[in-house]
Design an enzyme around this catalytic site. Structure first.
Site, mmCIF file in Angstrom:
data_model
loop_
_atom_site.group_PDB
_atom_site.id
_atom_site.type_symbol
_atom_site.label_atom_id
_atom_site.label_comp_id
_atom_site.label_asym_id
_atom_site.label_seq_id
_atom_site.Cartn_x
_atom_site.Cartn_y
_atom_site.Cartn_z
ATOM 1 N N ALA A 193 3.806 -9.472 5.086
ATOM 2 C CA ALA A 193 5.171 -9.592 5.590
ATOM 3 C C ALA A 193 5.240 -10.194 6.983
ATOM 4 O O ALA A 193 6.326 -10.380 7.532
ATOM 5 C CB ALA A 193 5.823 -8.216 5.602
ATOM 6 N N ASN B 71 1.773 -1.510 6.849
ATOM 7 C CA ASN B 71 0.615 -2.353 6.538
ATOM 8 C C ASN B 71 0.504 -3.502 7.531
ATOM 9 O O ASN B 71 -0.595 -3.966 7.838
ATOM 10 C CB ASN B 71 0.723 -2.883 5.105
ATOM 11 C CG ASN B 71 0.547 -1.771 4.092
ATOM 12 O OD1 ASN B 71 -0.561 -1.369 3.788
ATOM 13 N ND2 ASN B 71 1.657 -1.238 3.594
ATOM 14 N N HIS C 66 9.733 -7.853 12.095
ATOM 15 C CA HIS C 66 8.392 -7.671 12.663
ATOM 16 C C HIS C 66 8.280 -8.566 13.892
ATOM 17 O O HIS C 66 8.465 -9.780 13.810
ATOM 18 C CB HIS C 66 7.322 -8.044 11.643
ATOM 19 C CG HIS C 66 7.442 -7.265 10.372
ATOM 20 N ND1 HIS C 66 7.241 -5.910 10.320
ATOM 21 C CD2 HIS C 66 7.787 -7.626 9.123
ATOM 22 C CE1 HIS C 66 7.434 -5.479 9.088
ATOM 23 N NE2 HIS C 66 7.780 -6.498 8.337
HETATM 24 N N1 LIG Z 1 0.588 -6.278 3.606
HETATM 25 C C1 LIG Z 1 1.903 -6.180 3.759
HETATM 26 O O1 LIG Z 1 2.508 -6.844 4.609
HETATM 27 C C2 LIG Z 1 2.670 -5.271 2.862
HETATM 28 C C3 LIG Z 1 2.021 -4.392 2.022
HETATM 29 N N2 LIG Z 1 2.717 -3.601 1.164
HETATM 30 C C4 LIG Z 1 1.940 -2.707 0.274
HETATM 31 O O2 LIG Z 1 2.182 -3.081 -1.065
HETATM 32 C C5 LIG Z 1 2.329 -1.907 -1.863
HETATM 33 C C6 LIG Z 1 3.168 -2.236 -3.092
HETATM 34 O O3 LIG Z 1 4.474 -2.610 -2.711
HETATM 35 P P1 LIG Z 1 5.647 -2.658 -3.800
HETATM 36 O O4 LIG Z 1 5.220 -3.403 -4.985
HETATM 37 O O5 LIG Z 1 6.862 -3.075 -3.072
HETATM 38 O O6 LIG Z 1 5.745 -1.088 -4.158
HETATM 39 P P2 LIG Z 1 6.233 -0.424 -5.519
HETATM 40 O O7 LIG Z 1 6.339 1.030 -5.227
HETATM 41 O O8 LIG Z 1 7.409 -1.134 -6.061
HETATM 42 O O9 LIG Z 1 5.023 -0.694 -6.529
HETATM 43 C C7 LIG Z 1 3.809 -0.016 -6.487
HETATM 44 C C8 LIG Z 1 3.457 0.331 -7.929
HETATM 45 O O10 LIG Z 1 2.119 0.820 -8.006
HETATM 46 C C9 LIG Z 1 2.119 2.009 -8.777
HETATM 47 N N3 LIG Z 1 0.977 2.825 -8.401
HETATM 48 C C10 LIG Z 1 0.878 3.773 -7.454
HETATM 49 N N4 LIG Z 1 -0.371 4.285 -7.427
HETATM 50 C C11 LIG Z 1 -1.069 3.639 -8.377
HETATM 51 C C12 LIG Z 1 -2.412 3.719 -8.848
HETATM 52 N N5 LIG Z 1 -3.276 4.595 -8.317
HETATM 53 N N6 LIG Z 1 -2.797 2.921 -9.861
HETATM 54 C C13 LIG Z 1 -1.931 2.035 -10.412
HETATM 55 N N7 LIG Z 1 -0.639 1.915 -10.024
HETATM 56 C C14 LIG Z 1 -0.227 2.706 -9.013
HETATM 57 C C15 LIG Z 1 3.445 2.664 -8.488
HETATM 58 O O11 LIG Z 1 3.770 3.593 -9.489
HETATM 59 P P3 LIG Z 1 4.780 4.819 -9.116
HETATM 60 O O12 LIG Z 1 6.047 4.180 -8.640
HETATM 61 O O13 LIG Z 1 4.880 5.560 -10.397
HETATM 62 O O14 LIG Z 1 4.075 5.567 -8.022
HETATM 63 C C16 LIG Z 1 4.357 1.443 -8.494
HETATM 64 O O15 LIG Z 1 4.720 1.074 -9.811
HETATM 65 C C17 LIG Z 1 2.961 -0.890 -0.891
HETATM 66 O O16 LIG Z 1 2.670 0.429 -1.291
HETATM 67 C C18 LIG Z 1 2.302 -1.222 0.419
HETATM 68 O O17 LIG Z 1 1.115 -0.470 0.561
HETATM 69 C C19 LIG Z 1 4.075 -3.665 1.095
HETATM 70 C C20 LIG Z 1 4.766 -4.503 1.925
HETATM 71 C C21 LIG Z 1 4.140 -5.354 2.901
HETATM 72 O O1 LIG Z 2 7.270 -5.535 3.962
HETATM 73 C C1 LIG Z 2 7.389 -5.290 5.156
HETATM 74 O O2 LIG Z 2 8.342 -5.661 5.850
HETATM 75 C C2 LIG Z 2 6.296 -4.590 5.889
HETATM 76 C C3 LIG Z 2 5.824 -3.380 5.279
HETATM 77 O O3 LIG Z 2 6.432 -2.757 4.449
HETATM 78 C C4 LIG Z 2 4.539 -2.896 5.746
HETATM 79 O O4 LIG Z 2 4.083 -3.290 6.841
HETATM 80 O O5 LIG Z 2 3.939 -2.076 5.037
#
Ligand SMILES: NC(=O)C1=CN([C@@H]2O[C@H](COP(=O)(O)OP(=O)(O)OC[C@H]3O[C@@H](n4cnc5c(N)ncnc54)[C@H](OP(=O)(O)O)[C@@H]3O)[C@@H](O)[C@H]2O)C=CC1
Ligand SMILES: O=C([O-])CC(=O)C(=O)O
Length: 272
Positions: A129, A195, A225
């Site tokens: 992000a 993150n 951010h």
């Molecule tokens: N690097 C960056 O800038 C960013 C990183 N992120 C990361 O990306 C991740 C995903 O984001 P997003 O897709 O929006 O989130 P969502 O909650 O929409 O999707 C995550 C999915 O993964 C599932 N899940 C949880 N645990 C497990 C597991 N152990 N095995 C398989 N599936 C699993 C969840 O199921 P359930 O809902 O049933 O728990 C959900 O369906 C966030 O959690 C965050 O850590 C997000 C934004 C920015």
């Molecule tokens: O998606 C974003 O804006 C950032 C975010 O959630 C993260 O840092 O985990």
């Protein structure tokens, strides 16, 4: 292309939709939580039917690897990164890790680095992000880097986090800083929202030296951010106003496009 996805939520779904515009994947394997297999199959045979020529739904890393993915994208969360990514790397398959904050756990960071080395695979950390990670990472190699980061999101994006215990999120009328600390503390306490703090730390000054402020702001024009870098080679400030993604207000839409960029850079004749 044979793609593996760990997680089938907001990022995974939007990413598949974007990838499918370039034609179907050769094969798609999706790793979901146990009990979610039937739901995943329904979606892959319904709205997402055009995403891949064939697909499989699995619940553990061994089964994912049996599908012979050429690349795996983790987009499930910190616990999933811990549970599944080491085995994928050890098997020699590159992983794009979206839940970068998982690396705030020093034992997991060491384990993933070791697994990648052992398997001859690459752990790819996308910009996600945020932006200008190329510059920050280049400056990081020069040393003497200081980074201050401020992450501001609308109050609703902090629901279900420790911020909800500190603030009445629904009643906020002005911006409130509810966290100040290191990137390690931020990424650990806010695994779905900080993150970016971990990404900046890994690229630049490290987890302890990257200062973080997290803010709930009813006037925020999206997920904002902002960070300032001071270093012997360059100083800069960058502010990114991200639109939240449609499927998850916590996640910025640019995160999905950042993963898409990583995939395209691996497949196309030119990487940029
Ligand atoms: N690097 C960056 O800038 C960013 C990183 N992120 C990361 O990306 C991740 C995903 O984001 P997003 O897709 O929006 O989130 P969502 O909650 O929409 O999707 C995550 C999915 O993964 C599932 N899940 C949880 N645990 C497990 C597991 N152990 N095995 C398989 N599936 C699993 C969840 O199921 P359930 O809902 O049933 O728990 C959900 O369906 C966030 O959690 C965050 O850590 C997000 C934004 C920015
Ligand atoms: O998606 C974003 O804006 C950032 C975010 O959630 C993260 O840092 O985990």
């Amino acid at each position: 292309m044979r793609l593996g996805l760990i997680g089938f939520g907001n990022i995974a779904t939007a990413l598949l939709d974007l990838l499918a515009r370039g034609g179907p994947l050769d094969h798609l394997a999706v790793l979901v939580l146990p009990g979610m297999e039937a739901d995943a199959r329904r979606r892959l045979e319904g709205d997402l039917a055009g995403a891949a020529r064939s697909h499989a739904v699995v619940t553990d890393a061994a089964a994912l690897l049996a599908e012979r993915p050429g690349l795996v994208v983790e987009c499930a969360g910190h616990a999933a990164a811990q549970a599944h990514v080491p085995a994928v790397l050890r098997a020699g398959v590159d992983v794009i890790l979206v839940s970068i904050g998982a690396l705030a756990d020093p034992a997991l960071e060491a384990a993933l680095r070791a697994a990648a080395a052992e398997g001859g695979a690459r752990l790819v950390l996308p910009a996600g992000a945020v932006g200008a990670i190329d510059l920050l990472s280049a400056l990081g190699a020069g040393g003497g880097v200081k980074v201050r980061y401020r992450g501001a999101k609308p109050p609703a994006a902090w629901a279900g986090t420790p911020a909800a215990g500190m603030l009445d999120l629904g009643a906020l009328t002005e911006a409130r800083v509810f966290f100040t600390g290191t990137a390690r503390e931020a990424a650990t306490a806010y695994p779905r929202n900080a993150n970016v703090a971990a990404t900046l730390a890994l690229a630049g000054a490290g987890f302890e030296e990257t200062q973080v402020e997290l803010v709930a702001d009813p006037a925020a024009p999206g997920n904002v951010h902002e960070y300032t870098v001071a270093s012997p080679l360059a100083n800069y400030t960058i502010r990114i106003e991200n639109r939240p993604s449609e499927g998850n207000a916590k996640t910025s839409a640019t995160t999905i496009y950042s993963v898409l960029r990583e995939i395209r850079n691996r497949l196309g004749p030119v990487a940029i």
